[in-house]
Motif scaffolding. Structure first.
Motif, mmCIF file in Angstrom:
data_model
loop_
_atom_site.group_PDB
_atom_site.id
_atom_site.type_symbol
_atom_site.label_atom_id
_atom_site.label_comp_id
_atom_site.label_asym_id
_atom_site.label_seq_id
_atom_site.Cartn_x
_atom_site.Cartn_y
_atom_site.Cartn_z
ATOM 1 N N ILE A 345 0.806 -1.176 -0.062
ATOM 2 C CA ILE A 345 0.124 0.119 -0.134
ATOM 3 C C ILE A 345 0.744 1.398 -0.034
ATOM 4 N N GLY A 346 1.887 1.464 0.853
ATOM 5 C CA GLY A 346 2.811 2.352 0.836
ATOM 6 C C GLY A 346 3.072 2.791 2.521
ATOM 7 N N PRO A 347 4.050 3.799 2.314
ATOM 8 C CA PRO A 347 4.497 4.385 3.691
ATOM 9 C C PRO A 347 3.347 4.748 4.555
ATOM 10 N N ALA A 348 3.718 4.622 6.038
ATOM 11 C CA ALA A 348 2.920 5.166 7.081
ATOM 12 C C ALA A 348 3.688 5.239 8.233
ATOM 13 N N SER A 349 2.903 6.071 9.329
ATOM 14 C CA SER A 349 3.394 6.137 10.633
ATOM 15 C C SER A 349 2.434 5.443 11.510
ATOM 16 N N VAL A 350 3.063 4.629 12.533
ATOM 17 C CA VAL A 350 2.117 3.934 13.431
ATOM 18 C C VAL A 350 2.463 4.213 14.776
ATOM 19 N N VAL A 351 1.300 4.230 15.599
ATOM 20 C CA VAL A 351 1.347 4.458 16.951
ATOM 21 C C VAL A 351 0.776 3.472 17.663
ATOM 22 N N ILE A 352 1.617 2.603 18.656
ATOM 23 C CA ILE A 352 1.233 1.427 19.419
ATOM 24 C C ILE A 352 0.937 1.929 20.684
ATOM 25 N N ASP A 353 -0.200 1.814 21.292
ATOM 26 C CA ASP A 353 -0.601 1.916 22.754
ATOM 27 C C ASP A 353 -1.222 0.748 23.172
ATOM 28 N N THR A 354 -1.550 1.001 24.699
ATOM 29 C CA THR A 354 -2.307 -0.244 25.241
ATOM 30 C C THR A 354 -3.493 -0.619 24.845
ATOM 31 N N ASP A 355 -4.094 0.145 23.914
ATOM 32 C CA ASP A 355 -5.570 -0.523 23.360
ATOM 33 C C ASP A 355 -5.511 -0.744 22.030
ATOM 34 N N ASN A 356 -4.938 0.068 21.126
ATOM 35 C CA ASN A 356 -4.830 0.003 19.713
ATOM 36 C C ASN A 356 -3.618 0.289 19.034
ATOM 37 N N ILE A 357 -3.711 -0.153 17.658
ATOM 38 C CA ILE A 357 -2.532 0.193 16.960
ATOM 39 C C ILE A 357 -3.163 1.244 15.658
ATOM 40 N N ASN A 358 -2.558 2.367 15.707
ATOM 41 C CA ASN A 358 -3.174 3.563 14.845
ATOM 42 C C ASN A 358 -2.027 3.585 13.788
ATOM 43 N N ILE A 359 -2.744 3.639 12.592
ATOM 44 C CA ILE A 359 -1.872 3.518 11.470
ATOM 45 C C ILE A 359 -2.476 4.684 10.571
ATOM 46 N N GLU A 360 -1.271 5.704 10.477
ATOM 47 C CA GLU A 360 -1.691 6.931 9.524
ATOM 48 C C GLU A 360 -0.896 6.873 8.321
ATOM 49 N N LEU A 361 -1.650 6.877 7.124
ATOM 50 C CA LEU A 361 -1.096 6.561 5.760
ATOM 51 C C LEU A 361 -0.445 7.832 5.297
ATOM 52 N N ASP A 362 0.855 7.997 4.818
ATOM 53 C CA ASP A 362 1.614 9.054 4.196
ATOM 54 C C ASP A 362 0.962 9.638 3.197
ATOM 55 N N ASP A 363 0.349 8.723 2.242
ATOM 56 C CA ASP A 363 -0.139 9.118 0.979
ATOM 57 C C ASP A 363 -1.616 9.684 0.998
ATOM 58 N N GLU A 364 -1.590 10.898 0.671
ATOM 59 C CA GLU A 364 -2.749 11.673 0.947
ATOM 60 C C GLU A 364 -3.822 11.054 -0.020
ATOM 61 N N SER A 365 -3.672 10.549 -1.134
ATOM 62 C CA SER A 365 -4.714 10.250 -1.862
ATOM 63 C C SER A 365 -5.078 8.878 -1.834
ATOM 64 N N LEU A 366 -4.631 8.395 -0.583
ATOM 65 C CA LEU A 366 -5.278 6.874 -0.486
ATOM 66 C C LEU A 366 -6.449 7.086 0.641
ATOM 67 N N GLU A 367 -7.424 6.247 0.585
ATOM 68 C CA GLU A 367 -8.670 6.443 1.576
ATOM 69 C C GLU A 367 -8.472 5.058 2.293
#
Length: 383
Positions: A345-367
């Motif tokens: 899919i492409g590059p992303a930033s990921v935050v892992i916390d006690t409850d969830n994995i939050n994935i934020e895609l770098d490509d703004e054209s992707l939904e």
């Protein structure tokens, strides 16, 4: 990374057997359809281990009716074994399953590794040391891995997620093909409870007479037999007696030795600086994903079930309960790569916390919603 893999000792090698067709465990005709539900199709086709099945039930069965459906499907999937040619139905209550099955994911003929060279071990992390064993096996014949499973349950160890997700192991092994003469090594599992009471001689006899292998490969520190009474030297001696080739390979050493103030030695007294699954686990626990990649010989991939996720524009939020293998330490990770069902899919930033994995895609054209629709897994590669 320093390269290990020196063959320290070997029994006389028999002539290399002719190439044996390596049929996939899941032929194309048996590939399950994709599902947007609770992974029911995947379970029905037997692609989940009990541990993964439990995770899927926990993360996606939202009411009693759906839970009962999942429970029924899991029971059906547990009643399937797989031969080298495809799925076969079996009865879990049969004496064969309870007593006679040595390879639990092989057919009743138990000829999945016939004439091959088997690498012996637990193979939890599929790290560079494990890869070296398989490389040696490929030099002597058709390479296979015999992985011992269920050790923690039998010995009362604390349950923990695998380093490599069960559904991702075949991909990792396929990536080893260039090191193995372009032959993809296949893996079969041995239930530890079946072999734990065997003497070293009885174990080698099973390899020779029941599985009919041509030879074995093991690490220098390999122990086998009841109460680990056999060592590498005895393995070579017994293999010679039974007419099997035997290769003992020196460990691949960890060049960087990032011991984190001696943490590894305090946890594992047998650690002498070799690459090990213990080192991989603790590097993940420290959040050092670059070090993990060095030990594995590839980037670590966290696999998530897409049965329960929340999407908004570029963000994908997945509960931790949908993780299928061990994540790195909680925190923020940049320069990650996202894949959906092995599709990049492409590059992303990921935050892992006690409850969830939050994935934020770098490509703004992707939904995010479009990416995850009608798919089963999402993979995150770190580093």
């Amino acid at each position: 990374m320093e390269r290990g893999g020196t063959v320290l000792q070997s029994a006389p090698q028999t002539a290399r057997p002719p190439s044996i067709p390596c049929w996939p465990l899941f032929p194309r005709s048996h590939n399950p359809p994709r599902s947007t539900g609770c992974g029911v199709a995947r379970l029905r086709h037997g692609r989940c281990t009990p541990w993964v099945a439990e995770q899927l039930r926990y993360c996606c069965c939202l009411n009693k009716k759906r839970y009962l459906l999942m429970h029924k499907v899991v029971q059906q999937s547990m009643a399937r074994v797989f031969s080298s040619g495809g799925p076969q139905e079996t009865n879990l209550g049969s004496e064969e399953m309870k007593k006679d099955k040595f390879l639990i994911d092989c057919g009743s003929d138990q000829e999945c590794v016939l004439g091959g060279i088997v690498a012996l071990g637990k193979f939890d992390a599929l790290h560079t040391g494990h890869r070296e064993l398989v490389i040696q096996a490929s030099k002597a014949g058709s390479p296979f891995l015999l992985s011992f499973v269920g050790i923690a349950e039998v010995l009362g160890w604390e349950s923990r997620p695998p380093i490599v997700a069960q559904c991702d192991r075949k991909r990792v092994l396929a990536s080893w093909a260039p090191y193995c003469g372009n032959e993809v090594p296949l893996e079969y599992q041995v239930q530890f409870s079946i072999v734990r009471h065997l003497t070293p001689r009885q174990f080698v006899e099973k390899l020779s007479k029941e599985l009919k292998v041509s030879g074995v490969v093991a690490g220098q520190n390999y122990r086998f037999g009841y109460k680990a009474s056999g060592d590498a030297s005895e393995l070579v001696r017994l293999c010679k007696e039974y007419g099997l080739a035997a290769f003992i390979v020196s460990p691949v050493m960890d060049k960087n030795q990032r011991s984190y103030n001696g943490a590894y030695r305090s946890i594992n007294s047998s650690d002498k600086g070799q690459v090990s699954s213990t080192r991989v686990r603790h590097a993940l626990a420290m959040g050092d994903v670059d070090y993990v990649a060095e030990l594995l010989g590839r980037k670590h991939r966290l696999v998530l079930s897409l049965d329960k996720q929340f999407c908004s524009q570029k963000r994908i939020l997945v509960p931790r309960s949908c993780m299928l293998n061990q994540p790195p330490k909680d925190g923020a990770y940049y320069n990650c790569t996202v894949l959906v069902d092995d599709k990049l899919i492409g590059p992303a930033s990921v935050v892992i916390d006690t409850d969830n994995i939050n994935i934020e895609l770098d490509d703004e054209s992707l939904e995010a919603q479009d990416i995850t629709l009608d798919h089963q897994f999402i993979g995150i590669e770190f580093g």
